[in-house]
Design a protein around this motif. Structure first.
Motif, mmCIF file in Angstrom:
data_model
loop_
_atom_site.group_PDB
_atom_site.id
_atom_site.type_symbol
_atom_site.label_atom_id
_atom_site.label_comp_id
_atom_site.label_asym_id
_atom_site.label_seq_id
_atom_site.Cartn_x
_atom_site.Cartn_y
_atom_site.Cartn_z
ATOM 1 N N LYS A 1 -29.264 18.411 52.146
ATOM 2 C CA LYS A 1 -29.607 18.475 53.563
ATOM 3 C C LYS A 1 -29.222 17.168 54.259
ATOM 4 O O LYS A 1 -29.321 16.087 53.685
ATOM 5 N N ASP A 2 -28.767 17.293 55.506
ATOM 6 C CA ASP A 2 -28.460 16.099 56.281
ATOM 7 C C ASP A 2 -29.753 15.398 56.706
ATOM 8 O O ASP A 2 -30.794 16.040 56.882
ATOM 9 N N GLU A 3 -29.665 14.089 56.842
ATOM 10 C CA GLU A 3 -30.875 13.315 57.149
ATOM 11 C C GLU A 3 -31.470 13.703 58.496
ATOM 12 O O GLU A 3 -32.682 13.624 58.693
ATOM 13 N N SER A 4 -30.642 14.132 59.420
ATOM 14 C CA SER A 4 -31.161 14.532 60.729
ATOM 15 C C SER A 4 -32.014 15.797 60.655
ATOM 16 O O SER A 4 -32.808 16.065 61.554
ATOM 17 N N ILE B 1 -34.121 16.395 58.195
ATOM 18 C CA ILE B 1 -35.304 16.120 57.396
ATOM 19 C C ILE B 1 -36.414 15.609 58.300
ATOM 20 O O ILE B 1 -36.201 14.688 59.096
ATOM 21 N N LYS C 1 -38.663 12.090 54.690
ATOM 22 C CA LYS C 1 -37.492 11.230 54.460
ATOM 23 C C LYS C 1 -37.634 10.379 53.217
ATOM 24 O O LYS C 1 -36.632 10.013 52.590
ATOM 25 N N HIS D 1 -36.278 12.410 50.482
ATOM 26 C CA HIS D 1 -34.848 12.609 50.618
ATOM 27 C C HIS D 1 -34.091 11.362 50.168
ATOM 28 O O HIS D 1 -33.045 11.444 49.529
#
Length: 453
Positions: free
Chosen positions: A440-443, A445, A450, A453
Motif C-alpha cells: 500500500k502507498d503511504e498516502s 495508510i 503508519k 507500515h
C-alpha cells in the motif's frame, strides 16, 4: 436456623430461599426482610455480597419497596456494635439504588444518612477509606433528585474541601464532582473550587487512576462554566504541561478536550508571540550589551558620599514580599496556587509545538490540528482506542466473520442479541504482517497505522 448454619452452602441456600419468599409471597414480609438485611453483616464476605445483590434484585422487582428496604438497612447501620464491614456493604447497597424525580423524599433521606456517617468518619479522622468513597458516591447519585437540600449541603462545604486535600485521588475526585454539582445548581462556581481543581491536576496519582475519563469530563465542564478567560488559559496551560508525563491515550483525550474548548472559546489557546508580552517594535537584534561595574574603591567612595549621617543602617528582613506588579511576577508563574494570578495569558502555548513532534502519531496529528486552528474531528474514545492493548491487537489480526445470508422474512435478525461490527475498509482490512499491507502507498495508510507500515 439454616441462615445461621456453619456451612456456607447451607447459608447461601437459605438466603436464596428467603429472597424468593420475600419477592413472591406477601406473608411475613417484615421478618423475611430483616433476615435478608441482617446477612449484610455476615462474617463471610461472599455471603454479605450476595445479600447486597439479592436486595438490589428485590427493589428492582418491587420498586414500591424501596422506602421499606432503606428503613431496614438504616436500622442495621445504626446498631450499637455493628461491624464496619457491615456498614460498608449497607452503604454500597444504598448508593446503587436507582432513583427517579418522584422519589425526592427518599433522596433527601439518603443524603442526610450519608452525611451523618460522613461527619462521624471525619471526626474520627478516618477520611481516606473505602467507606468515604462509598458515601461520596451515594451523595453524588442522590443529589440531583433531592430538591430543597442545597442549603443543607452548602453547610458541609468546608468539610468537603478539607476532604479533597486529605484523601486519595479517586475519592477526592468524587468530592470535587459533588462540589461542582452543588455550585452548578446555584449558578455560582466559586474560586475556591477552581483552586482545588487546579491543584488536583498535578496529582501524581492521575497517571495510574482508573477514573481519568471522569476527571477529564469534570475538567471540561468546569472550563466551559468558567467566565474568567485568564483562568481558562491557566487550566489549558497546565493541562498541556502534564501531557508529556501521561500516557498517549490520556494525551489524545486531553487534546480532543482542548478541541472542544476551542469550539466554545476560539481564543482560548494562544500560539502567537504577542501573547508572551513581547512588543513587535522592540529591538530584536542579537547583539549583547555590556556595562562595566564600578571599581571596588570607587564604589566605596560613592557610598560614603551618598550615605546621610543621620540615617541608621537598614537590617534586611527575613521575609520577602513581592507585589504583583514588580519584576518577573509580570510573567507566567506555574507555582501560583490560584490560577487567576498565574498570568498564563502572558505566555504562548509552546507545549503544543513539542506535542506536534510526539512519538505517538495520533498525538502529533491532534497537536498539529490545534496549531492550525482547526477543530479535531474524532468520534471514538481516545482513552480506549489508543491503549497499548489495542495497539497489540493489530498483531493478532483475524479476518472478520462473514455474515450468513438470512432471508429477510425469517425474523432471526430481530432476535439476535449480538452486534456485528461493520467490515473494515481501506488498509485496515489487511493484516499488518501481510504483503498486501506492505504494498500500500503511504498516502493510503491512516496515521495510526503508519508505524506498522
Amino acid at each position: 436456623m439454616m441462615s445461621k448454619d456453619t456451612i456456607q452452602a447451607a447459608k447461601q441456600k437459605a438466603i436464596s430461599t428467603v429472597y424468593e419468599l420475600l419477592a413472591d409471597k406477601p406473608e411475613q414480609e417484615q421478618l423475611l426482610l430483616s433476615m435478608l438485611v441482617n446477612k449484610l453483616g455476615d462474617p463471610d464476605y461472599k455471603l454479605a455480597a450476595k445479600s447486597t445483590h439479592l436486595l438490589s434484585r428485590l427493589v428492582d422487582k418491587h420498586p414500591n419497596m424501596k422506602a421499606v428496604v432503606v428503613a431496614e438497612v438504616e436500622r442495621l447501620l445504626y446498631r450499637p456494635n455493628i461491624a464496619k464491614r457491615a456498614q460498608y456493604y449497607g452503604v454500597c447497597f444504598l448508593n446503587q439504588l436507582m432513583l427517579s424525580e418522584e422519589e425526592s423524599e427518599l433522596a433527601i433521606k439518603l443524603i442526610r444518612l450519608y452525611f451523618s456517617f460522613f461527619k462521624a468518619f471525619v471526626k474520627r479522622g478516618e477520611v481516606d477509606s473505602k467507606m468515604m468513597s462509598g458515601l461520596l458516591s451515594g451523595v453524588n447519585r442522590a443529589y440531583p433528585y433531592a430538591k430543597g437540600e442545597e442549603k443543607f449541603i452548602s453547610e458541609q462545604m468546608d468539610t468537603l474541601y478539607k476532604i479533597v486535600h486529605l484523601v486519595n485521588f479517586n475519592t477526592s475526585l468524587q468530592a470535587l464532582m459533588l462540589l461542582y454539582q452543588v455550585m452548578d445548581s446555584s449558578q455560582n462556581v466559586s474560586d475556591r473550587y477552581y483552586v482545588a481543581l487546579y491543584k488536583k491536576m498535578i496529582d501524581p496519582a492521575l497517571c495510574t487512576s482508573a477514573r481519568q475519563a471522569m476527571f477529564l469530563n469534570l475538567l471540561f465542564k468546569s472550563i466551559k462554566k468558567d467566565v474568567a478567560d485568564r483562568r481558562v488559559k491557566a487550566f489549558i496551560k497546565r493541562l498541556l504541561q502534564i501531557c508529556p508525563f501521561q500516557s498517549p491515550q490520556f494525551t489524545c483525550a486531553a487534546l480532543v478536550l482542548l478541541g472542544e474548548v476551542i469550539k466554545i472559546q476560539p481564543h482560548a489557546i494562544l500560539t502567537q508571540h504577542k501573547s508572551m508580552g513581547f512588543d513587535d517594535n522592540e529591538d530584536d537584534d542579537e547583539e549583547e550589551h555590556f556595562t562595566d561595574l564600578p571599581a571596588p574603591d570607587e564604589d566605596v567612595v560613592l557610598m560614603k558620599q551618598e550615605e546621610p549621617k543621620d540615617v541608621k543602617p537598614v537590617i534586611p528582613s527575613s521575609w520577602i514580599h513581592k507585589s504583583i506588579g514588580q519584576g518577573h511576577s509580570m510573567f507566567y508563574n506555574p507555582s501560583v496556587r490560584n490560577p487567576l494570578h498565574c498570568r498564563a495569558e502572558q505566555e504562548c502555548m509552546w507545549e503544543l509545538e513539542k506535542l506536534a513532534a510526539h512519538f505517538h502519531p495520533s498525538v502529533a496529528l491532534f497537536a498539529q490540528t490545534l496549531l492550525k486552528g482547526e477543530p479535531i474531528t474524532y468520534g471514538g474514545d481516545p482513552l480506549h482506542d489508543f491503549t497499548t492493548i489495542r495497539f497489540l491487537e493489530r498483531f493478532v489480526y483475524k479476518n472478520p466473520k462473514q455474515q450468513q445470508n438470512i432471508p429477510e422474512n425469517s425474523g432471526i435478525l430481530s432476535k439476535t442479541k449480538t452486534k456485528r461490527r461493520d467490515p473494515l475498509t481501506g488498509a485496515r482490512k489487511f493484516a499488518v504482517n501481510s504483503k498486501s499491507f506492505l504494498e500500500k502507498d503511504e498516502s493510503e495508510i491512516p496515521v495510526e497505522e503508519k508505524f506498522f507500515h
